[in-house]
Motif scaffolding. Structure first.
Motif, PDB file in Angstrom:
ATOM      1  N   LEU A 160      16.774   3.140   8.138  1.00 41.90           N
ATOM      2  CA  LEU A 160      15.953   3.256   8.009  1.00 41.90           C
ATOM      3  C   LEU A 160      15.322   3.480   9.166  1.00 41.90           C
ATOM      4  O   LEU A 160      15.185   3.836   9.706  1.00 41.90           O
ATOM      5  CB  LEU A 160      15.802   1.223   8.777  1.00 41.90           C
ATOM      6  CG  LEU A 160      15.915  -0.329   7.818  1.00 41.90           C
ATOM      7  CD1 LEU A 160      15.441  -1.397   8.434  1.00 41.90           C
ATOM      8  CD2 LEU A 160      15.825   0.098   6.856  1.00 41.90           C
ATOM      9  N   LEU A 161      13.857   4.173   8.624  1.00 41.35           N
ATOM     10  CA  LEU A 161      12.999   4.852   9.346  1.00 41.35           C
ATOM     11  C   LEU A 161      12.267   3.583  10.170  1.00 41.35           C
ATOM     12  O   LEU A 161      10.885   3.015   9.893  1.00 41.35           O
ATOM     13  CB  LEU A 161      12.131   5.965   8.950  1.00 41.35           C
ATOM     14  CG  LEU A 161      12.543   6.541   8.137  1.00 41.35           C
ATOM     15  CD1 LEU A 161      11.345   7.740   7.064  1.00 41.35           C
ATOM     16  CD2 LEU A 161      12.957   7.547   8.893  1.00 41.35           C
ATOM     17  N   LEU A 162      11.829   3.424  11.431  1.00 38.95           N
ATOM     18  CA  LEU A 162      11.869   2.727  12.170  1.00 38.95           C
ATOM     19  C   LEU A 162      10.566   2.939  13.464  1.00 38.95           C
ATOM     20  O   LEU A 162      11.205   4.307  14.265  1.00 38.95           O
ATOM     21  CB  LEU A 162      12.389   1.844  12.744  1.00 38.95           C
ATOM     22  CG  LEU A 162      13.179   0.717  11.978  1.00 38.95           C
ATOM     23  CD1 LEU A 162      14.700   0.278  12.997  1.00 38.95           C
ATOM     24  CD2 LEU A 162      12.875  -0.103  11.075  1.00 38.95           C
ATOM     25  N   HIS A 163       9.592   2.414  13.822  1.00 35.82           N
ATOM     26  CA  HIS A 163       8.862   2.460  14.649  1.00 35.82           C
ATOM     27  C   HIS A 163       8.341   1.488  15.356  1.00 35.82           C
ATOM     28  O   HIS A 163       8.337   0.209  14.705  1.00 35.82           O
ATOM     29  CB  HIS A 163       7.367   3.163  14.008  1.00 35.82           C
ATOM     30  CG  HIS A 163       7.463   4.707  14.255  1.00 35.82           C
ATOM     31  ND1 HIS A 163       6.473   5.371  14.197  1.00 35.82           N
ATOM     32  CD2 HIS A 163       7.500   5.335  12.633  1.00 35.82           C
ATOM     33  CE1 HIS A 163       6.971   6.487  13.399  1.00 35.82           C
ATOM     34  NE2 HIS A 163       7.563   5.806  12.892  1.00 35.82           N
ATOM     35  N   HIS A 216      14.949  -2.889   1.721  1.00 37.34           N
ATOM     36  CA  HIS A 216      15.006  -2.281   1.180  1.00 37.34           C
ATOM     37  C   HIS A 216      13.951  -0.866   0.269  1.00 37.34           C
ATOM     38  O   HIS A 216      14.534   0.282  -0.258  1.00 37.34           O
ATOM     39  CB  HIS A 216      16.485  -3.176   0.021  1.00 37.34           C
ATOM     40  CG  HIS A 216      15.546  -3.743  -0.819  1.00 37.34           C
ATOM     41  ND1 HIS A 216      15.193  -5.337  -0.178  1.00 37.34           N
ATOM     42  CD2 HIS A 216      15.434  -3.595  -1.935  1.00 37.34           C
ATOM     43  CE1 HIS A 216      14.651  -5.376  -1.106  1.00 37.34           C
ATOM     44  NE2 HIS A 216      14.499  -4.596  -2.780  1.00 37.34           N
ATOM     45  N   LEU A 217      12.977  -2.035   0.011  1.00 36.16           N
ATOM     46  CA  LEU A 217      12.033  -1.011  -0.522  1.00 36.16           C
ATOM     47  C   LEU A 217      11.330  -0.033   0.372  1.00 36.16           C
ATOM     48  O   LEU A 217      11.412   0.818  -0.735  1.00 36.16           O
ATOM     49  CB  LEU A 217      10.791  -2.156  -1.104  1.00 36.16           C
ATOM     50  CG  LEU A 217      11.211  -3.206  -2.365  1.00 36.16           C
ATOM     51  CD1 LEU A 217      10.419  -4.610  -1.793  1.00 36.16           C
ATOM     52  CD2 LEU A 217      12.105  -3.220  -4.023  1.00 36.16           C
ATOM     53  N   ALA A 218      11.545   0.120   1.443  1.00 35.26           N
ATOM     54  CA  ALA A 218      10.698   0.718   2.322  1.00 35.26           C
ATOM     55  C   ALA A 218      12.599   2.037   2.001  1.00 35.26           C
ATOM     56  O   ALA A 218      11.735   2.873   2.062  1.00 35.26           O
ATOM     57  CB  ALA A 218      10.268   0.352   3.290  1.00 35.26           C
ATOM     58  N   LYS A 219      13.266   1.498   2.352  1.00 33.81           N
ATOM     59  CA  LYS A 219      14.616   2.308   2.234  1.00 33.81           C
ATOM     60  C   LYS A 219      14.289   3.454   1.631  1.00 33.81           C
ATOM     61  O   LYS A 219      14.749   4.701   1.315  1.00 33.81           O
ATOM     62  CB  LYS A 219      15.315   1.878   2.801  1.00 33.81           C
ATOM     63  CG  LYS A 219      16.736   2.547   2.450  1.00 33.81           C
ATOM     64  CD  LYS A 219      17.949   2.114   2.657  1.00 33.81           C
ATOM     65  CE  LYS A 219      19.589   3.336   2.994  1.00 33.81           C
ATOM     66  NZ  LYS A 219      20.930   1.965   2.873  1.00 33.81           N
ATOM     67  N   GLU A 220      14.032   2.731  -0.006  1.00 34.30           N
ATOM     68  CA  GLU A 220      14.398   3.524  -1.262  1.00 34.30           C
ATOM     69  C   GLU A 220      13.513   4.758  -1.681  1.00 34.30           C
ATOM     70  O   GLU A 220      13.261   5.165  -2.243  1.00 34.30           O
ATOM     71  CB  GLU A 220      14.554   2.332  -2.193  1.00 34.30           C
ATOM     72  CG  GLU A 220      15.480   1.089  -2.213  1.00 34.30           C
ATOM     73  CD  GLU A 220      15.470  -0.126  -2.878  1.00 34.30           C
ATOM     74  OE1 GLU A 220      13.867   0.136  -4.205  1.00 34.30           O
ATOM     75  OE2 GLU A 220      16.281  -0.528  -3.430  1.00 34.30           O
ATOM     76  N   SER A 221      12.218   4.148  -1.019  1.00 38.54           N
ATOM     77  CA  SER A 221      10.868   5.690  -0.829  1.00 38.54           C
ATOM     78  C   SER A 221      10.876   6.274   0.692  1.00 38.54           C
ATOM     79  O   SER A 221       9.724   6.580   0.461  1.00 38.54           O
ATOM     80  CB  SER A 221       9.612   4.380  -1.412  1.00 38.54           C
ATOM     81  OG  SER A 221       9.766   3.858  -2.852  1.00 38.54           O
ATOM     82  N   GLU A 248       0.847  -0.992   0.353  1.00 39.70           N
ATOM     83  CA  GLU A 248      -0.141   0.350   0.106  1.00 39.70           C
ATOM     84  C   GLU A 248       1.620   1.079  -0.100  1.00 39.70           C
ATOM     85  O   GLU A 248       0.874   1.918  -0.488  1.00 39.70           O
ATOM     86  CB  GLU A 248      -0.966   0.421   1.395  1.00 39.70           C
ATOM     87  CG  GLU A 248      -1.866  -0.621   1.375  1.00 39.70           C
ATOM     88  CD  GLU A 248      -2.607  -1.115   2.862  1.00 39.70           C
ATOM     89  OE1 GLU A 248      -3.784  -1.040   2.435  1.00 39.70           O
ATOM     90  OE2 GLU A 248      -2.513  -1.294   3.420  1.00 39.70           O
ATOM     91  N   ALA A 249       2.082   0.474   0.986  1.00 44.27           N
ATOM     92  CA  ALA A 249       2.522   2.130   0.503  1.00 44.27           C
ATOM     93  C   ALA A 249       3.513   2.274  -0.362  1.00 44.27           C
ATOM     94  O   ALA A 249       3.147   3.663  -1.083  1.00 44.27           O
ATOM     95  CB  ALA A 249       3.760   2.276   2.076  1.00 44.27           C
ATOM     96  N   THR A 302       5.996  -6.328   7.878  1.00 45.42           N
ATOM     97  CA  THR A 302       6.808  -5.730   6.846  1.00 45.42           C
ATOM     98  C   THR A 302       8.145  -7.165   6.549  1.00 45.42           C
ATOM     99  O   THR A 302       8.917  -7.627   7.514  1.00 45.42           O
ATOM    100  CB  THR A 302       7.447  -5.195   6.761  1.00 45.42           C
ATOM    101  OG1 THR A 302       6.168  -4.302   6.559  1.00 45.42           O
ATOM    102  CG2 THR A 302       8.114  -4.832   5.197  1.00 45.42           C
ATOM    103  N   PRO A 303       8.303  -8.447   5.948  1.00 50.80           N
ATOM    104  CA  PRO A 303       9.423  -9.247   5.974  1.00 50.80           C
ATOM    105  C   PRO A 303      10.767  -8.424   5.994  1.00 50.80           C
ATOM    106  O   PRO A 303      10.799  -7.537   4.823  1.00 50.80           O
ATOM    107  CB  PRO A 303       9.069 -10.402   4.871  1.00 50.80           C
ATOM    108  CG  PRO A 303       8.398  -9.847   3.984  1.00 50.80           C
ATOM    109  CD  PRO A 303       7.299  -8.634   4.830  1.00 50.80           C
ATOM    110  N   LEU A 304      12.006  -8.794   6.578  1.00 50.08           N
ATOM    111  CA  LEU A 304      12.722  -8.112   6.475  1.00 50.08           C
ATOM    112  C   LEU A 304      13.594  -8.528   4.549  1.00 50.08           C
ATOM    113  O   LEU A 304      14.691  -6.953   4.723  1.00 50.08           O
ATOM    114  CB  LEU A 304      13.900  -8.842   7.660  1.00 50.08           C
ATOM    115  CG  LEU A 304      15.408  -8.712   7.715  1.00 50.08           C
ATOM    116  CD1 LEU A 304      15.446  -6.851   8.517  1.00 50.08           C
ATOM    117  CD2 LEU A 304      16.862  -8.730   7.879  1.00 50.08           C
ATOM    118  N   ASP A 305      13.293  -8.950   4.339  1.00 51.17           N
ATOM    119  CA  ASP A 305      14.191  -8.925   2.669  1.00 51.17           C
ATOM    120  C   ASP A 305      12.806  -7.735   1.654  1.00 51.17           C
ATOM    121  O   ASP A 305      13.625  -7.984   0.468  1.00 51.17           O
ATOM    122  CB  ASP A 305      13.775 -10.435   1.752  1.00 51.17           C
ATOM    123  CG  ASP A 305      12.557 -11.360   1.886  1.00 51.17           C
ATOM    124  OD1 ASP A 305      11.468 -10.229   2.208  1.00 51.17           O
ATOM    125  OD2 ASP A 305      12.348 -12.079   1.720  1.00 51.17           O
TER     126      ASP A 305
END
Length: 347
Positions: A118-121, A90-95, A65-66, A84-87
């Motif tokens: 990474l941006l983490l909560h 990197h997709l989250a980091k890129e965006s 969704e993101a 979210t699976p660890l693998d």
């Protein structure tokens, strides 16, 4: 292109009003929850509306969704609240997408990985027993300080299971005490959602996550209704005593009866069990009769009804919440079950 008269009207002015109402009532940043296609209203368009209002954060359930929001050029910060699976991190980091850490094991895996920035909560389990790091887990504090050297731990949050004041206050205090014990400066602390943000006043959290409260008006008198589900009469006929309507003939006329056909059915998210519901034509309630079909439903009407009259399932005459109660469910489910076949029209 849409050739159907069956539409979900979305009042964007009311949507913005509800967002600003929560800002005023809670005196906190409002994170707008747009998961599940913005509760059925249309995620991209709704996100665009909130972005125009400079919302602090959009919340979704999944990384997919993101990424869909990013592909639609939404620039507002986005938090994925689910697993979210660890693998895929990197997709989250890129965006520049914020991710939720749902367990100690997941945080340990990040510590051991080559990932950075990474941006983490952090999600804390206070009572849902669904996702989250367990309250008072002593492993979290040293892990936070280690992981924060290579990543940005932006926030910490929980989600309360019960909206009863005593239980809510107790769970909140447990969460607060644990967060304080971690001795870490979180930019964002969020715990309350649509209903309980209006129940519990406190100055510890920085934001509230609001979903259904943006899209329906049953939680507070200052909120406005946002949606109308409407269709039209496409056929009228009079059946005689003893004739039946629909599959399996579960409705039989006892006298000459006028029947209207409406082009909406379970293929659109109207359940077969909705045969106990009323629809509204010219502001008059008429009962659904017979089994709801995939593409149509039938209504018992009178001579005040004409071909092509507008039919409202919920909206001005009946709230989504009232419709849900007759279905023995919640307004969340009614809205999120509406299929993509129904065009969303924004006003």
């Amino acid at each position: 292109m849409n050739t159907r008269s069956t539409i979900l009207e979305v009042d964007t002015v009311a949507l913005v009003h509800n967002y600003k109402t929560y800002e005023k009532l809670t005196q906190k940043d409002v994170y707008a929850v747009v998961k599940a296609n913005a509760y059925g209203l249309g995620m991209i368009k709704v996100a665009e509306v909130f972005e125009s209002e400079n919302v602090t954060m959009l919340c979704v359930a999944t990384l997919d969704e993101a990424l869909e929001l990013r592909e639609a050029k939404i620039k507002t910060p986005i938090l994925v609240m689910g697993y979210t699976p660890l693998d895929s991190f990197h997709l989250a980091k890129e965006s520049s997408i914020h991710l939720t850490i749902t367990s100690i094991e997941q945080l340990e895996a990040i510590k051991m990985s080559s990932l950075t920035d990474l941006l983490l909560h952090l999600k804390i389990n206070t009572s849902m027993n669904r996702l989250g790091i367990e309250l008072n887990d002593e492993r979290l504090k040293p892990l936070i300080h280690h992981v924060s050297k290579t990543h940005s731990i932006e926030g910490i949050f929980t989600h309360f299971a019960i909206n009863e004041m005593t239980a809510l206050a107790s769970a909140f205090q447990l969460f607060k005490n644990y967060v304080i014990s971690l001795d870490f400066s979180f930019k964002s602390i969020h715990a309350k959602s649509s209903k309980n943000s209006l129940m519990l006043s406190e100055d510890f959290t920085t934001a509230v996550r609001i979903g259904i409260g943006l899209y329906d008006n049953d939680l507070h008198e200052a909120l406005k209704p946002v949606v109308r589900l409407v269709s039209e009469v496409v056929a009228l006929r009079t059946i005689q005593s003893g004739e039946t309507v629909g599959y399996n003939g579960i409705f039989a006329a006892h006298t000459p009866t006028k029947i209207a056909t409406i082009p909406i059915g379970y293929g659109d998210g109207i359940l077969r069990s909705d045969k106990q519901q009323n629809v509204f034509i010219n502001n008059v309630a008429y009962p659904i009769v017979g089994n709801v079909c995939m593409d149509q439903l039938m209504v018992m009407v009178d001579d005040r009804v004409s071909d092509h009259d507008e039919v409202e399932l919920f909206g001005h005459n009946q709230s989504v919440e009232a419709y849900a109660l007759k279905r023995d469910t919640i307004n969340y489910e009614v809205l999120t079950l509406l299929s993509q076949r129904i065009q969303r029209v924004y006003k």
